[in-house]
Design an enzyme around this catalytic site. Sequence first.
Site, mmCIF file in Angstrom:
data_model
loop_
_atom_site.group_PDB
_atom_site.id
_atom_site.type_symbol
_atom_site.label_atom_id
_atom_site.label_comp_id
_atom_site.label_asym_id
_atom_site.label_seq_id
_atom_site.Cartn_x
_atom_site.Cartn_y
_atom_site.Cartn_z
ATOM 1 N N THR A 131 0.817 -1.212 0.000
ATOM 2 C CA THR A 131 0.000 0.000 0.000
ATOM 3 C C THR A 131 0.851 1.262 0.000
ATOM 4 O O THR A 131 1.984 1.242 0.494
ATOM 5 C CB THR A 131 -0.901 -0.025 1.262
ATOM 6 O OG1 THR A 131 -1.489 1.255 1.429
ATOM 7 C CG2 THR A 131 -0.108 -0.329 2.528
ATOM 8 N N ASP A 132 0.279 2.349 -0.492
ATOM 9 C CA ASP A 132 0.986 3.632 -0.423
ATOM 10 C C ASP A 132 1.056 4.161 1.014
ATOM 11 O O ASP A 132 1.823 5.090 1.299
ATOM 12 C CB ASP A 132 0.324 4.665 -1.351
ATOM 13 C CG ASP A 132 -1.148 4.931 -1.043
ATOM 14 O OD1 ASP A 132 -1.708 4.297 -0.129
ATOM 15 O OD2 ASP A 132 -1.735 5.794 -1.734
ATOM 16 N N GLU A 133 0.252 3.569 1.919
ATOM 17 C CA GLU A 133 0.230 4.080 3.298
ATOM 18 C C GLU A 133 1.561 3.883 4.019
ATOM 19 O O GLU A 133 1.814 4.534 5.026
ATOM 20 C CB GLU A 133 -0.897 3.420 4.099
ATOM 21 C CG GLU A 133 -2.248 3.673 3.483
ATOM 22 C CD GLU A 133 -3.415 3.607 4.450
ATOM 23 O OE1 GLU A 133 -3.190 3.497 5.656
ATOM 24 O OE2 GLU A 133 -4.554 3.680 3.967
ATOM 25 N N TYR A 156 -1.814 -0.497 10.995
ATOM 26 C CA TYR A 156 -1.964 -1.165 9.697
ATOM 27 C C TYR A 156 -0.766 -0.878 8.802
ATOM 28 O O TYR A 156 -0.125 -1.801 8.283
ATOM 29 C CB TYR A 156 -3.263 -0.707 9.011
ATOM 30 C CG TYR A 156 -3.295 -1.037 7.533
ATOM 31 C CD1 TYR A 156 -3.387 -2.354 7.092
ATOM 32 C CD2 TYR A 156 -3.218 -0.023 6.561
ATOM 33 C CE1 TYR A 156 -3.400 -2.654 5.731
ATOM 34 C CE2 TYR A 156 -3.223 -0.327 5.206
ATOM 35 C CZ TYR A 156 -3.314 -1.645 4.797
ATOM 36 O OH TYR A 156 -3.309 -1.951 3.450
ATOM 37 N N LYS A 160 2.211 -3.362 7.332
ATOM 38 C CA LYS A 160 2.476 -3.562 5.893
ATOM 39 C C LYS A 160 3.917 -3.169 5.560
ATOM 40 O O LYS A 160 4.588 -3.836 4.762
ATOM 41 C CB LYS A 160 1.499 -2.738 5.042
ATOM 42 C CG LYS A 160 0.058 -3.192 5.076
ATOM 43 C CD LYS A 160 -0.190 -4.579 4.522
ATOM 44 C CE LYS A 160 -0.013 -4.686 3.028
ATOM 45 N NZ LYS A 160 -0.414 -6.021 2.513
HETATM 46 P P1 NAD Z 1 -9.811 -7.295 2.289
HETATM 47 O O1 NAD Z 1 -9.819 -6.972 3.742
HETATM 48 O O2 NAD Z 1 -11.020 -7.031 1.482
HETATM 49 O O3 NAD Z 1 -9.453 -8.840 2.073
HETATM 50 C C1 NAD Z 1 -8.455 -9.488 2.799
HETATM 51 C C2 NAD Z 1 -8.629 -10.991 2.578
HETATM 52 O O4 NAD Z 1 -7.574 -11.661 3.292
HETATM 53 C C3 NAD Z 1 -9.945 -11.543 3.116
HETATM 54 O O5 NAD Z 1 -10.508 -12.429 2.173
HETATM 55 C C4 NAD Z 1 -9.544 -12.275 4.383
HETATM 56 O O6 NAD Z 1 -10.395 -13.372 4.692
HETATM 57 C C5 NAD Z 1 -8.133 -12.729 4.027
HETATM 58 N N1 NAD Z 1 -7.303 -12.965 5.212
HETATM 59 C C6 NAD Z 1 -7.150 -12.156 6.286
HETATM 60 N N2 NAD Z 1 -6.336 -12.727 7.185
HETATM 61 C C7 NAD Z 1 -5.949 -13.917 6.659
HETATM 62 C C8 NAD Z 1 -5.095 -14.960 7.097
HETATM 63 N N3 NAD Z 1 -4.490 -14.893 8.299
HETATM 64 N N4 NAD Z 1 -4.907 -16.029 6.295
HETATM 65 C C9 NAD Z 1 -5.530 -16.110 5.096
HETATM 66 N N5 NAD Z 1 -6.362 -15.157 4.630
HETATM 67 C C10 NAD Z 1 -6.570 -14.077 5.413
HETATM 68 O O7 NAD Z 1 -8.544 -6.527 1.713
HETATM 69 P P2 NAD Z 1 -8.317 -5.857 0.284
HETATM 70 O O8 NAD Z 1 -8.819 -4.465 0.331
HETATM 71 O O9 NAD Z 1 -8.766 -6.782 -0.756
HETATM 72 O O10 NAD Z 1 -6.715 -5.765 0.294
HETATM 73 C C11 NAD Z 1 -5.926 -6.843 -0.222
HETATM 74 C C12 NAD Z 1 -4.455 -6.466 -0.138
HETATM 75 O O11 NAD Z 1 -4.233 -5.254 -0.854
HETATM 76 C C13 NAD Z 1 -3.964 -6.201 1.284
HETATM 77 O O12 NAD Z 1 -2.672 -6.721 1.408
HETATM 78 C C14 NAD Z 1 -3.967 -4.676 1.397
HETATM 79 O O13 NAD Z 1 -2.982 -4.256 2.303
HETATM 80 C C15 NAD Z 1 -3.585 -4.297 -0.020
HETATM 81 N N6 NAD Z 1 -4.053 -2.980 -0.490
HETATM 82 C C16 NAD Z 1 -5.370 -2.643 -0.398
HETATM 83 C C17 NAD Z 1 -5.797 -1.417 -0.917
HETATM 84 C C18 NAD Z 1 -7.240 -0.998 -0.863
HETATM 85 O O14 NAD Z 1 -7.554 0.147 -1.205
HETATM 86 N N7 NAD Z 1 -8.158 -1.853 -0.485
HETATM 87 C C19 NAD Z 1 -4.867 -0.553 -1.510
HETATM 88 C C20 NAD Z 1 -3.519 -0.940 -1.570
HETATM 89 C C21 NAD Z 1 -3.129 -2.168 -1.069
HETATM 90 O O1 DAU Z 2 -4.158 3.906 0.426
HETATM 91 C C1 DAU Z 2 -4.357 2.528 0.352
HETATM 92 C C2 DAU Z 2 -5.199 2.073 1.525
HETATM 93 O O2 DAU Z 2 -6.529 2.523 1.264
HETATM 94 C C3 DAU Z 2 -5.174 0.574 1.734
HETATM 95 O O3 DAU Z 2 -3.873 0.173 2.050
HETATM 96 C C4 DAU Z 2 -6.138 0.158 2.849
HETATM 97 O O4 DAU Z 2 -6.185 -1.251 2.948
HETATM 98 C C5 DAU Z 2 -7.517 0.681 2.496
HETATM 99 O O5 DAU Z 2 -8.416 0.400 3.562
HETATM 100 C C6 DAU Z 2 -7.476 2.182 2.255
HETATM 101 O O6 DAU Z 2 -7.160 2.887 3.482
HETATM 102 P P1 DAU Z 2 -7.891 4.259 3.863
HETATM 103 O O7 DAU Z 2 -7.797 4.461 5.317
HETATM 104 O O8 DAU Z 2 -7.423 5.356 2.981
HETATM 105 O O9 DAU Z 2 -9.396 3.882 3.404
HETATM 106 P P2 DAU Z 2 -10.815 4.137 4.099
HETATM 107 O O10 DAU Z 2 -11.840 3.735 3.099
HETATM 108 O O11 DAU Z 2 -10.902 3.587 5.468
HETATM 109 O O12 DAU Z 2 -10.831 5.739 4.232
HETATM 110 C C7 DAU Z 2 -10.641 6.577 3.114
HETATM 111 C C8 DAU Z 2 -10.652 7.999 3.621
HETATM 112 O O13 DAU Z 2 -11.967 8.331 4.076
HETATM 113 C C9 DAU Z 2 -9.735 8.244 4.799
HETATM 114 O O14 DAU Z 2 -9.185 9.546 4.687
HETATM 115 C C10 DAU Z 2 -10.656 8.153 6.011
HETATM 116 C C11 DAU Z 2 -11.964 8.682 5.474
HETATM 117 N N1 DAU Z 2 -13.193 8.109 6.057
HETATM 118 C C12 DAU Z 2 -13.312 6.749 6.103
HETATM 119 C C13 DAU Z 2 -14.446 6.170 6.619
HETATM 120 C C14 DAU Z 2 -14.574 4.661 6.701
HETATM 121 C C15 DAU Z 2 -14.214 8.935 6.498
HETATM 122 O O15 DAU Z 2 -14.110 10.182 6.432
HETATM 123 N N2 DAU Z 2 -15.335 8.355 7.010
HETATM 124 C C16 DAU Z 2 -15.502 7.009 7.102
HETATM 125 O O16 DAU Z 2 -16.559 6.536 7.608
#
Ligand code: NAD
Ligand code: DAU
Length: 350
Positions: A131-133, A156, A160
Site C-alpha cells: 500500500t501507499d500508506e 496497519y 504492511k
Molecule cells: P480485504 O480486507 O477485502 O481482504 C483481505 C482478505 O484476506 C480476506 O478475504 C480475508 O479473509 C483474508 N485474510 C485475512 N487474514 C488472513 C489470514 N491470516 N490467512 C488467510 N487469509 C486471510 O482486503 P483488500 O482491500 O482486498 O486488500 C488486499 C491487499 O491489498 C492487502 O494486502 C492490502 O494491504 C492491499 N491494499 C489494499 C488497498 C485498498 O484500497 N483496499 C490498496 C492498496 C493495497
Molecule cells: O491507500 C491505500 C489504503 O486505502 C489501503 O492500504 C487500505 O487497505 C484501504 O483500507 C485504504 O485505506 P484508507 O484508510 O485510505 O481507506 P478508508 O476507506 O478507510 O478511508 C478513506 C478515507 O476516508 C480516509 O481519509 C478516512 C476517510 N473516512 C473513512 C471512513 C470509513 C471517512 O471520512 N469516514 C468514514 O466513515
Amino acid sequence: MKNMLVTGGCGFIGTNFIRYILEESDFEGRLINVDALTYAGNPENLKEIEERFPERYVFIQEDICDADAMRRVFDAYKIDTLCHFAAESHVDRSIAAPGAFIQTNIVGTFNLLELARKNLDRLVLFHHISTDEVFGSLGPEGYFTEETPYSPNSPYSASKASSDHLVRAYHKTYGLPVTLSNCSNNYGPYQFPEKLLPLMILNALEGGSLPVYGDGRHVRDWLYVRDHCTAIWRIMKAGKRGETYTVGGNTEMENIGIVEMLCDILDGLPVPKIHCARRALIAFVKDRPGHDRRYAIDSTKLRRQLGWQPEESFETGLRKTIRWYLDHRDWVDRVRSGAYQQWIASHYGE
Ligand code: NAD
Ligand code: DAU
C-alpha cells in the site's frame, strides 16, 4: 508460472484479481486461492469461477499464519508463483485492535517467505501486494514514488511496511525472485462496506448518516480495482525482480468531494427517494487518530517501463461502482448480516 498461490483471494481485491486472471488474462496455469475467511473474506464471490474453471481453480480455507497448513498447500500443489494479498486491511480496525494485523500481515507474510525460500528451486515469483500508506503522509505538494522513504503512521501501515521490508530482505539475502507493488486506494465491486466508498454509497442510498472524519479535506488517490489488477499482472509478468512499483490512478480527491459527488449521482438516479437531498446527510465526525492528510502516487515507472495505464476515470469508475452496489443488494445484505458464514458452512461442510 504453472501453479499460482493467491492468498486472500476471497477479499475485495483478491476476488477481482482472480476473476481478471481466469476470465481475461493470458495465465494458463492453475490458481490456488488460500483464504482464512475472516469477516472480510467471502467465497461466494467466486462461486461462479469455481463452477466455470473446475480444473484450474482451487479454493482452500486456511490461515497463512499456520505454517504447517501452508507447507501442505505448497507441497500438494507444487506452488511456483505467489500473489500475496491476504492481510488485515482496515485502518480503523488496526487502531482499535492491532494484534491481528501483526499476526497476519507480518507473521503470515514471514511464513510464506520461509516456504518460498525452502522451495527456491521451483519458485518463479513471489509478488507482494502493498500500500501507499507505508510512505506516511504528504503535504500539499509532491508524490510518492518508489524512492520515497517509509514513514508509516498507523498499526496497519506499520505492519504492511514491516512485511515489505521482509520481502525485500528475502530477495537480497536469499535471492528470492520477488516483486512488490504499493498501490493507492482501490474502489469497485466486492469491497466490504466498512471502507469509505461502499459505506457512503449504501448509507446515502438508505438515507443514513454520512460520517466524514475531521474536516473532510484529507486527500486520497483513487484507482478502480480492475486497473489495479491489470497493473499487478503486468508487474508479475514483466517487472524486474527485486523491484517495487508504485501504482495509482492520478485521481486525487478530497473525501468531502467524493461524498458530495456520490450524493449528487444518487439523487439523479431512479432510486427510492429519501426525505432530503443526500448532501444533507453528511455529518462531520471526530477525526481518525493519526489520520494521514494526503496520499498521491507518481506511477511513471510502471507506465514508462511496463506500459501500464488505467482505463477508468474516477467518474466512470464511481458510476460503475454505484451501479454494482445497486444491483447486488442481496450480496450487501449477506455480508452485512454475516449470513455468508452460513453459506460457507453449507458449501464447505463446516
Ligand atoms: P480485504 O480486507 O477485502 O481482504 C483481505 C482478505 O484476506 C480476506 O478475504 C480475508 O479473509 C483474508 N485474510 C485475512 N487474514 C488472513 C489470514 N491470516 N490467512 C488467510 N487469509 C486471510 O482486503 P483488500 O482491500 O482486498 O486488500 C488486499 C491487499 O491489498 C492487502 O494486502 C492490502 O494491504 C492491499 N491494499 C489494499 C488497498 C485498498 O484500497 N483496499 C490498496 C492498496 C493495497
Ligand atoms: O491507500 C491505500 C489504503 O486505502 C489501503 O492500504 C487500505 O487497505 C484501504 O483500507 C485504504 O485505506 P484508507 O484508510 O485510505 O481507506 P478508508 O476507506 O478507510 O478511508 C478513506 C478515507 O476516508 C480516509 O481519509 C478516512 C476517510 N473516512 C473513512 C471512513 C470509513 C471517512 O471520512 N469516514 C468514514 O466513515
